[in-house]
Design a protein around this motif. Structure first.
Motif, PDB file in Angstrom:
ATOM      1  N   LEU A   9      66.437  82.154   6.152  1.00 46.43           N
ATOM      2  CA  LEU A   9      67.169  82.749   7.272  1.00 46.43           C
ATOM      3  C   LEU A   9      66.296  82.619   8.509  1.00 46.43           C
ATOM      4  CD1 LEU A   9      68.728  86.088   5.972  1.00 46.43           C
ATOM      5  CD2 LEU A   9      69.909  83.973   6.520  1.00 46.43           C
ATOM      6  N   ILE A  10      66.911  82.284   9.635  1.00 47.80           N
ATOM      7  CA  ILE A  10      66.150  82.076  10.869  1.00 47.80           C
ATOM      8  C   ILE A  10      66.766  82.907  11.977  1.00 47.80           C
ATOM      9  CG2 ILE A  10      65.414  80.379  12.586  1.00 47.80           C
ATOM     10  CD1 ILE A  10      65.491  78.279  10.379  1.00 47.80           C
ATOM     11  N   LEU A  11      65.918  83.655  12.666  1.00 44.17           N
ATOM     12  CA  LEU A  11      66.348  84.422  13.832  1.00 44.17           C
ATOM     13  C   LEU A  11      65.288  84.280  14.910  1.00 44.17           C
ATOM     14  CD1 LEU A  11      64.575  87.357  13.870  1.00 44.17           C
ATOM     15  CD2 LEU A  11      65.965  87.693  11.839  1.00 44.17           C
ATOM     16  N   THR A  12      65.668  84.531  16.148  1.00 42.26           N
ATOM     17  CA  THR A  12      64.749  84.426  17.271  1.00 42.26           C
ATOM     18  C   THR A  12      64.535  85.807  17.872  1.00 42.26           C
ATOM     19  OG1 THR A  12      65.559  82.200  17.725  1.00 42.26           O
ATOM     20  CG2 THR A  12      64.253  83.246  19.441  1.00 42.26           C
ATOM     21  N   ASN A  13      63.275  86.179  18.018  1.00 38.97           N
ATOM     22  CA  ASN A  13      62.908  87.528  18.455  1.00 38.97           C
ATOM     23  C   ASN A  13      62.959  87.633  19.981  1.00 38.97           C
ATOM     24  OD1 ASN A  13      61.908  90.094  18.691  1.00 38.97           O
ATOM     25  ND2 ASN A  13      59.834  89.612  18.004  1.00 38.97           N
ATOM     26  N   THR A  14      64.180  87.738  20.522  1.00 39.04           N
ATOM     27  CA  THR A  14      64.349  87.877  21.968  1.00 39.04           C
ATOM     28  C   THR A  14      65.303  89.021  22.273  1.00 39.04           C
ATOM     29  OG1 THR A  14      66.211  86.324  22.033  1.00 39.04           O
ATOM     30  CG2 THR A  14      64.002  85.399  22.326  1.00 39.04           C
ATOM     31  N   ALA A  15      65.188  89.558  23.493  1.00 43.13           N
ATOM     32  CA  ALA A  15      66.096  90.622  23.923  1.00 43.13           C
ATOM     33  C   ALA A  15      67.528  90.118  24.010  1.00 43.13           C
ATOM     34  CB  ALA A  15      65.634  91.179  25.275  1.00 43.13           C
ATOM     35  N   ALA A  16      67.697  88.853  24.378  1.00 42.20           N
ATOM     36  CA  ALA A  16      69.036  88.270  24.448  1.00 42.20           C
ATOM     37  C   ALA A  16      69.714  88.265  23.085  1.00 42.20           C
ATOM     38  CB  ALA A  16      68.954  86.851  25.003  1.00 42.20           C
TER      39      ALA A  16
END
Length: 472
Positions: free
Chosen positions: A326-333
């Protein structure tokens, strides 16, 4: 150097003044406790003591046995500390025997004439390194024994650690003493629950801090700080070296409530979390404290298979494992954008009925804001990759040309995407390929296969390419 003069001082001035916790509300008596990922903590306490004018010895008794004596600092108004003494010689079998080296004791031994009988012998303890060694008359005995009887309890042992400060006060009276020290046996890690939505495109994340205490010293009502980051520690001298604490695993169920938000701030090159309330840490065991939660984070699933190839001839079929991540991006957006301390992420995925089951666990390092977080949660059951070396040609002494056929079979009912990553050793050149690829770094190419159809009854999707290796 000014030294205390005791010649004319009354005996009272030589007495030990026992410190006691500050009276009042529970939080006032608690410690400020900064716990690090490394298994170390910084403790700051406030205690009250009544001091005479001049010199006195002040004894702390309620302190952890894992305290680092070299880190102790104590301050109070109108008081100076002239020396610090930490003493702790616990009552253990090894320590008791060490105290009797060179002395006589009684040993209960197996009877050589009767396997079921025992004999009592007087013996002199010669050494106690890896095991006790006895002198019995002119003979030296190295062997098994059932018990040892000591004539009396030797002096110099402590039921608990003591910390003694030699102080000098210019004004007599009650004083608040600020005591700070470093200690081992306290550590923490992050534990995450990640729950994937029914459509598989978003997830919810709950972050907890699992604080583990192996010091046998409790901290009731502590003002807790959790420091995330890799803090450099100097190598300890052997005489101060301590055993590694065993971190207890904490299982977090997917039915756990969302954690309360902890305040977070940057400190040097680290991040510090403040739960915003007083937390009691048991003497032995663990405590979970909420860090943060986030909902509707975009997430995608990636299947990939990596193979390391070199200028070697290979025969037969080679099966490759297919990782599921699983891939996620750690950004406020993406509804996150928070520093994520190192820890374990437990991933729960939905069945068609909506029931969430554990799909895998992944350990992550510290993930700063803006970083991509890749969670390898297991291997694909339905998608498999098989390769065959279709040709091998040696080109002179320092080169070889190799052709591969890679076959992807999708045993599921839906089309799947999969990335084939080829790690290529040394100097290499792709001579031809029937499928587009991209170099991802100086030693890797990637075939990104989209919508690989279900392959029941078919040969699957094939990729063919030839690479030339040059080596010295």
């Amino acid at each position: 150097m000014n030294r205390p003069s005791f010649s004319n001082a009354p005996l009272l001035a030589l007495a030990l003044f026992l410190l006691f916790p500050l009276a009042g509300p529970a939080q006032a008596a608690g410690s400020v406790l900064a716990v690090y990922n490394s298994g170390r903590a910084q403790v700051t306490e406030s205690r009250v003591v009544t001091l005479p004018e001049g010199a006195a010895a002040v004894v702390f008794t309620d302190i952890p046995s894992t305290l680092d004596p070299s880190s102790i600092r104590a301050t109070a108004p109108d008081m100076t500390v002239e020396d610090v003494q930490y003493a702790y010689r616990p009552i253990t079998a090894a320590n008791l025997l060490n105290a009797y080296i060179g002395k006589e004791l009684s040993v209960i031994l197996p009877d050589p004439a009767d396997a079921n009988a025992r004999i009592l012998r007087k013996a002199k303890l010669l050494a106690n390194a890896d095991r006790p060694i006895f002198a019995m008359g002119k003979e030296v005995y190295v062997g098994s024994y059932e018990a040892l009887l000591l004539p009396e309890m030797p002096k110099g042992f402590d039921a608990e650690p003591t910390l003694t400060l030699t102080t000098r006060s210019s004004v007599a009276g009650r004083k608040n003493v600020a005591l700070s020290y470093l200690m081992d046996g306290l550590g923490w890690r992050a534990d995450y629950n990640l729950t994937v939505g029914q459509a598989g495109e978003t997830c919810d994340l709950d972050a907890w801090a699992t604080v583990t205490n192996n010091s046998d010293h409790a901290f009731p009502g502590a003002d807790l700080r959790l420091v995330a980051g890799d803090v450099q520690r100097a190598a300890a001298p052997k005489m101060l070296a301590r055993g590694n604490a065993v971190m207890a695993e904490a299982m977090v169920m997917d039915t756990a409530p969302a954690p309360a938000m902890a305040a977070e701030e940057s400190f040097s090159q680290y991040h510090v979390y403040d739960p915003g309330r007083y937390v009691s840490i048991p003497a032995s065991g663990s405590k979970q404290v909420g860090l943060f939660s986030a909902a509707n984070i975009p997430v995608r699933t990636e299947l990939s298979s990596l193979f390391r190839s070199g200028p070697n001839q290979r025969a037969g079929k080679i099966n490759q494992s297919v990782e599921s991540a699983l891939i996620l991006t750690n950004t406020a957006a993406n509804n996150l954008g928070k520093p994520m301390p190192a820890g374990v992420v437990r991933v729960y995925m939905p069945m068609a009925s909506g029931t969430k089951l554990l799909a895998g666990e992944a350990r992550i390092g510290h993930a700063a804001e803006g970083e991509e977080v890749r969670l390898v949660i297991g291997r694909s059951f339905d998608v498999n990759v098989e390769r065959t070396q279709t040709s091998f040609k040696r080109i002179g002494k320092n080169a070889a040309e190799i052709s591969w056929r890679i076959t992807v079979r999708n045993g599921s009912a839906e089309s799947r995407d999969i990335k084939l990553r080829e790690s290529l050793a040394g100097q290499w050149t792709i001579l031809n390929a029937d499928t587009p690829y991209v170099p991802t770094d100086a030693g890797t190419i990637e075939f990104d296969l989209k919508n690989v159809a279900p392959s029941a009854g078919t040969e699957g999707k094939a990729v063919n390419y030839t690479v030339r290796f040059e080596y010295s």
